[in-house]
Design an enzyme around this catalytic site. Structure first.
Site, PDB file in Angstrom:
ATOM      1  N   ASP A  32       0.852  -1.192   0.000  1.00  0.00           N
ATOM      2  CA  ASP A  32       0.000   0.000   0.000  1.00  0.00           C
ATOM      3  C   ASP A  32       0.889   1.243   0.000  1.00  0.00           C
ATOM      4  OD1 ASP A  32      -2.270   1.935   1.010  1.00  0.00           O
ATOM      5  OD2 ASP A  32      -3.283   0.038   0.572  1.00  0.00           O
ATOM      6  N   ASP A  33       0.409   2.334   0.542  1.00  0.00           N
ATOM      7  CA  ASP A  33       1.131   3.607   0.519  1.00  0.00           C
ATOM      8  C   ASP A  33       2.474   3.482   1.255  1.00  0.00           C
ATOM      9  OD1 ASP A  33       1.659   6.289   0.088  1.00  0.00           O
ATOM     10  OD2 ASP A  33      -0.219   7.009   0.975  1.00  0.00           O
ATOM     11  N   LYS A  89      -3.609  -0.855  -6.969  1.00  0.00           N
ATOM     12  CA  LYS A  89      -4.598  -0.088  -6.206  1.00  0.00           C
ATOM     13  C   LYS A  89      -4.321   1.387  -6.471  1.00  0.00           C
ATOM     14  CE  LYS A  89      -6.028   1.111  -1.494  1.00  0.00           C
ATOM     15  NZ  LYS A  89      -5.855   0.830  -0.046  1.00  0.00           N
ATOM     16  N   ASP A 137      -5.379   5.076  -5.743  1.00  0.00           N
ATOM     17  CA  ASP A 137      -6.084   5.945  -4.804  1.00  0.00           C
ATOM     18  C   ASP A 137      -6.368   7.300  -5.449  1.00  0.00           C
ATOM     19  OD1 ASP A 137      -7.241   6.670  -2.376  1.00  0.00           O
ATOM     20  OD2 ASP A 137      -5.574   5.894  -1.185  1.00  0.00           O
ATOM     21  N   SER A 177     -10.344   3.743  -6.677  1.00  0.00           N
ATOM     22  CA  SER A 177     -10.966   4.368  -5.506  1.00  0.00           C
ATOM     23  C   SER A 177     -11.940   5.472  -5.894  1.00  0.00           C
ATOM     24  CB  SER A 177      -9.884   4.933  -4.585  1.00  0.00           C
ATOM     25  OG  SER A 177      -9.078   3.907  -4.059  1.00  0.00           O
ATOM     26  N   ARG A 214     -13.271   0.803  -4.470  1.00  0.00           N
ATOM     27  CA  ARG A 214     -13.651   1.197  -3.130  1.00  0.00           C
ATOM     28  C   ARG A 214     -14.820   2.163  -3.222  1.00  0.00           C
ATOM     29  NH1 ARG A 214     -10.330   1.654   0.913  1.00  0.00           N
ATOM     30  NH2 ARG A 214     -12.240   2.323   1.949  1.00  0.00           N
ATOM     31  N   ASP A 234     -12.609   3.996   4.671  1.00  0.00           N
ATOM     32  CA  ASP A 234     -11.600   3.008   5.044  1.00  0.00           C
ATOM     33  C   ASP A 234     -12.046   2.253   6.298  1.00  0.00           C
ATOM     34  OD1 ASP A 234     -10.063   3.971   3.004  1.00  0.00           O
ATOM     35  OD2 ASP A 234      -8.509   4.851   4.273  1.00  0.00           O
TER      36      ASP A 234
END
Length: 479
Positions: free
Chosen positions: A98-99, A175, A177, A209, A234, A238
């Site tokens: 992830d980030d 993913k 965002d 997202s 998404r 979260d």
């Protein structure tokens, strides 16, 4: 002002221009050649795997916390656990960064680059390590000037370059965002990334997202269009490590299921966020509830926990082959909330392949185990005889008819989950997995509109004391 190159055509867009709104952006996208159509053939069932974010967040201090910081060691450790502890064989195949993996600056060639201290071997080397274990690598980027945690973002002029970079590294899942961008940039950037991933020639699953940044619902979100550009998305907030967070997400998806449920299907899924089972915020009953309800919702089964220290109870829930089979059913129909009872009991249903069905009885009570009574006829099942298999206890109950009053003992913030028929679980298991004494074959007689399978959304007063003490979780009571 942005210049968008699509083959030999150049489009120039000024998002600040007066009157430039969502409708004009969709018109522009319609004019871009090949702006829709993900066409990657991926994620015909919801993805399964492990993601760093909820459990490990943006811990980048590897001097003070070398075991848990966001580094190649963490992802190698999780790949080892997935490949050695039985997860991969059940379908958990993605290891997702992830980030916070990036260097704070792009390289001299303009490309994203990993932090050299925390990822000294580079992402391509990490991808090879993961692939050698029969797994796939997921990575994170952000459609904006910076990621949510302030690392370099993917602005519109960098979309194609970043897609090529990910493909060259051997990435299997992105993913994407949307922090630090506006709605116009997002509505352009997400389909551009979809096309750019296609252009790489590498199959890369694409998680968007976009809905979460546009409010999650029509008319701001066009789910028919989104299904053509993303494999999953998404929709909402979260998840946090708490039962309150799980309940909030579940209630939002159920309240808005008429808009959300028809959007899901093979290759395009709603994503209520990660499984937090095995962390600190859920009891054992609440962990079973999340697993059951994510299975009913055809949600991605993406864990965010520490697989190195996972308890036996958490592992048993996450590796429950029947719950996984329900989640991975190839029909890909997202389940629905059928009933909200006055006694704070909710009933969920999902139709499965081979005329099978799954039911979940959820208690939102906080006092004591509750004895809930109902009949299959009242849940709109057809006339017939049935057998019930309890997914978590493994018990089977015979002798049910559609008019039999059955009793379910549900712990506070817990579930009872029942299933029927012949299940297929995980893309790595091609043979059917049969379970003895399965439940409720034959499907309820619900009406259908826009491919959504509907049941009654009403409150009833059928809950109440059971006629006798239970010896199991699901029993036949007196009529």
């Amino acid at each position: 002002m942005f210049r968008i190159f699509t083959g030999q055509v150049q489009f120039v867009l000024d998002p600040s221009a007066e009157g430039m709104g969502y409708f004009q952006v969709f018109l522009l996208l319609a004019l871009i050649p090949g702006s829709t159509g993900l066409d990657n053939g991926l994620l015909r069932t919801p993805p399964m795997g492990w993601m760093a974010w909820e459990r490990f967040r943006c811990d980048i201090d590897c001097r003070k916390d070398p075991t848990n910081c966001i580094s190649e060691k963490l992802f190698r450790d999780m790949a080892d656990r997935l490949s050695e502890d039985g997860w991969r064989e059940l379908g958990y195949e993605y290891v997702m960064i992830d980030d916070c993996w990036m260097s704070m600056q792009r390289g001299s060639d303009g490309r994203l680059q990993p932090d050299p201290d925390r990822f000294p071997g580079g992402i391509a080397n990490l991808a090879r390590y993961i692939h050698d274990r029969g797994l796939k690598l997921g990575i994170y980027a952000d459609m904006g000037s910076a990621t949510c945690m302030g690392f370099p973002g993917t602005t519109l002029d960098k979309v194609e370059l970043d897609a090529q970079t990910f493909a060259s590294w051997g990435v299997d899942y992105l993913k994407f965002d949307g922090c630090h961008s506006n709605a116009i940039e997002q509505l352009i950037g997400y389909p551009l990334m979809s096309k750019a991933l296609n252009w790489t020639g590498r199959p890369i699953a694409y998680s968007c997202s976009l809905p979460a940044y546009l409010g999650g619902l029509p008319p701001n979100v066009n789910y028919s269009y989104l299904g053509n550009i993303c494999n999953l998305w998404r929709n909402y907030d979260d998840i946090e490590d708490s039962w309150a967070s799980v309940k909030s997400i579940l209630d939002w998806y159920s309240t808005n299921q008429d808009d959300l449920q028809p959007a899901a299907g093979p290759g395009h899924w709603n994503d209520p966020d990660m499984l937090i089972i095995g962390n600190f915020g859920l009891s054992l009953d609440q962990a079973q509830a999340q697993m059951a309800l994510w299975a009913i919702m055809a949600a991605p089964l993406v864990m965010s926990n520490d697989l190195r220290t996972l308890s036996a109870d958490a592992r048993a829930i996450l590796q429950n082959r029947v719950a996984i089979g329900i989640n991975q059913d190839p029909r890909g129909i997202q389940g629905r909330r059928l009933l909200q009872e006055l006694g704070h009991i909710e009933v969920y249903w999902r139709p499965l392949s081979h005329s099978a069905n799954a039911l979940v009885f959820l208690s939102l009570r906080q006092d004591m185990p509750y004895l809930y009574r109902n009949s299959l006829a009242n849940l709109n099942f057809p006339a017939g005889s049935f057998e019930a298999y309890d997914v978590f206890s493994g018990k089977t109950l015979s002798g049910l008819t559609d008019h039999t009053i059955f009793t379910v003992s549900i712990n506070p913030s817990g579930v009872v989950m029942c299933v029927s028929g012949q299940l297929f679980y995980g893309s790595v298991k091609e043979e059917a997995v049969k379970f003895p004494g399965l439940v409720f074959s034959g499907r309820p007689k619900f009406t259908q509109r826009n491919n959504s399978h509907r049941g009654p959304l009403t409150q009833t007063s059928l809950s109440g004391p059971a006629p006798r003490q239970l010896h199991g979780r699901l029993t036949v009571g007196a009529a």
